[in-house]
Design a protein around this motif. Sequence first.
Motif, PDB file in Angstrom:
ATOM      1  N   PRO A  44       0.799  -1.229   0.000  1.00  0.00           N
ATOM      2  CA  PRO A  44       0.000   0.000   0.000  1.00  0.00           C
ATOM      3  C   PRO A  44       0.832   1.281   0.000  1.00  0.00           C
ATOM      4  O   PRO A  44       0.457   2.264  -0.639  1.00  0.00           O
ATOM      5  CB  PRO A  44      -0.844  -0.109   1.266  1.00  0.00           C
ATOM      6  N   ARG A  45       1.974   1.294   0.671  1.00  0.00           N
ATOM      7  CA  ARG A  45       2.777   2.521   0.717  1.00  0.00           C
ATOM      8  C   ARG A  45       3.342   2.843  -0.657  1.00  0.00           C
ATOM      9  O   ARG A  45       3.294   3.979  -1.123  1.00  0.00           O
ATOM     10  CB  ARG A  45       3.920   2.377   1.724  1.00  0.00           C
ATOM     11  N   ARG A  46       3.873   1.828  -1.330  1.00  0.00           N
ATOM     12  CA  ARG A  46       4.420   2.038  -2.666  1.00  0.00           C
ATOM     13  C   ARG A  46       3.311   2.434  -3.642  1.00  0.00           C
ATOM     14  O   ARG A  46       3.499   3.281  -4.504  1.00  0.00           O
ATOM     15  CB  ARG A  46       5.119   0.767  -3.142  1.00  0.00           C
ATOM     16  N   ALA A  47       2.138   1.821  -3.485  1.00  0.00           N
ATOM     17  CA  ALA A  47       1.013   2.144  -4.369  1.00  0.00           C
ATOM     18  C   ALA A  47       0.576   3.595  -4.158  1.00  0.00           C
ATOM     19  O   ALA A  47       0.279   4.307  -5.118  1.00  0.00           O
ATOM     20  CB  ALA A  47      -0.148   1.197  -4.102  1.00  0.00           C
ATOM     21  N   ARG A  48       0.565   4.039  -2.901  1.00  0.00           N
ATOM     22  CA  ARG A  48       0.176   5.432  -2.618  1.00  0.00           C
ATOM     23  C   ARG A  48       1.184   6.393  -3.229  1.00  0.00           C
ATOM     24  O   ARG A  48       0.809   7.406  -3.843  1.00  0.00           O
ATOM     25  CB  ARG A  48       0.085   5.644  -1.114  1.00  0.00           C
ATOM     26  N   ALA A  49       2.457   6.070  -3.096  1.00  0.00           N
ATOM     27  CA  ALA A  49       3.494   6.926  -3.683  1.00  0.00           C
ATOM     28  C   ALA A  49       3.351   6.974  -5.208  1.00  0.00           C
ATOM     29  O   ALA A  49       3.499   8.042  -5.819  1.00  0.00           O
ATOM     30  CB  ALA A  49       4.879   6.410  -3.294  1.00  0.00           C
ATOM     31  N   ALA A  50       3.038   5.837  -5.826  1.00  0.00           N
ATOM     32  CA  ALA A  50       2.857   5.799  -7.277  1.00  0.00           C
ATOM     33  C   ALA A  50       1.650   6.636  -7.689  1.00  0.00           C
ATOM     34  O   ALA A  50       1.686   7.341  -8.700  1.00  0.00           O
ATOM     35  CB  ALA A  50       2.689   4.353  -7.752  1.00  0.00           C
ATOM     36  N   ARG A  51       0.574   6.585  -6.897  1.00  0.00           N
ATOM     37  CA  ARG A  51      -0.609   7.407  -7.199  1.00  0.00           C
ATOM     38  C   ARG A  51      -0.270   8.891  -7.098  1.00  0.00           C
ATOM     39  O   ARG A  51      -0.703   9.691  -7.932  1.00  0.00           O
ATOM     40  CB  ARG A  51      -1.756   7.067  -6.242  1.00  0.00           C
ATOM     41  N   GLN A  54       1.720   9.917 -10.113  1.00  0.00           N
ATOM     42  CA  GLN A  54       0.833  10.018 -11.282  1.00  0.00           C
ATOM     43  C   GLN A  54       0.021  11.310 -11.228  1.00  0.00           C
ATOM     44  O   GLN A  54      -0.158  11.992 -12.233  1.00  0.00           O
ATOM     45  CB  GLN A  54      -0.097   8.800 -11.343  1.00  0.00           C
ATOM     46  N   GLN A  55      -0.483  11.675 -10.037  1.00  0.00           N
ATOM     47  CA  GLN A  55      -1.242  12.917  -9.906  1.00  0.00           C
ATOM     48  C   GLN A  55      -0.371  14.123 -10.218  1.00  0.00           C
ATOM     49  O   GLN A  55      -0.825  15.069 -10.872  1.00  0.00           O
ATOM     50  CB  GLN A  55      -1.822  13.023  -8.501  1.00  0.00           C
ATOM     51  N   MET A  56       0.877  14.103  -9.772  1.00  0.00           N
ATOM     52  CA  MET A  56       1.778  15.214 -10.076  1.00  0.00           C
ATOM     53  C   MET A  56       2.040  15.301 -11.579  1.00  0.00           C
ATOM     54  O   MET A  56       2.076  16.386 -12.150  1.00  0.00           O
ATOM     55  CB  MET A  56       3.110  15.052  -9.336  1.00  0.00           C
ATOM     56  N   ARG A  57       2.222  14.144 -12.222  1.00  0.00           N
ATOM     57  CA  ARG A  57       2.418  14.153 -13.673  1.00  0.00           C
ATOM     58  C   ARG A  57       1.212  14.755 -14.367  1.00  0.00           C
ATOM     59  O   ARG A  57       1.353  15.540 -15.295  1.00  0.00           O
ATOM     60  CB  ARG A  57       2.651  12.730 -14.186  1.00  0.00           C
ATOM     61  N   MET A  58       0.012  14.403 -13.928  1.00  0.00           N
ATOM     62  CA  MET A  58      -1.187  14.904 -14.568  1.00  0.00           C
ATOM     63  C   MET A  58      -1.354  16.396 -14.300  1.00  0.00           C
ATOM     64  O   MET A  58      -1.828  17.136 -15.164  1.00  0.00           O
ATOM     65  CB  MET A  58      -2.432  14.141 -14.092  1.00  0.00           C
ATOM     66  N   ARG A  59      -0.974  16.870 -13.125  1.00  0.00           N
ATOM     67  CA  ARG A  59      -1.096  18.294 -12.817  1.00  0.00           C
ATOM     68  C   ARG A  59      -0.139  19.136 -13.648  1.00  0.00           C
ATOM     69  O   ARG A  59      -0.461  20.262 -14.014  1.00  0.00           O
ATOM     70  CB  ARG A  59      -0.795  18.546 -11.331  1.00  0.00           C
TER      71      ARG A  59
END
Length: 63
Positions: A44-51, A54-59
């Motif tokens: 879960p920690r790695r998945a949260r970091a990946a999310r 991804q949000q920063m890339r989209m922003r």
Amino acid sequence: MPEPEGEQHDIVSESEREAARRRRRAQFLRELHEAKALRDRVQPRRARAARMRQQMRMRTFRW
């Protein structure tokens, strides 16, 4: 004039090939989604970091 049998057979086999390719692609995408979901549950920690990444890339993406 009627079309030769060979040409019509090629058209049918082409559509069958395309349908088979779509089925394989759909199966692959289902398995990929399942694998990502499993990874998110297991790490879960790695998945949260990946999310977050991804949000920063989209922003920061410019349309």
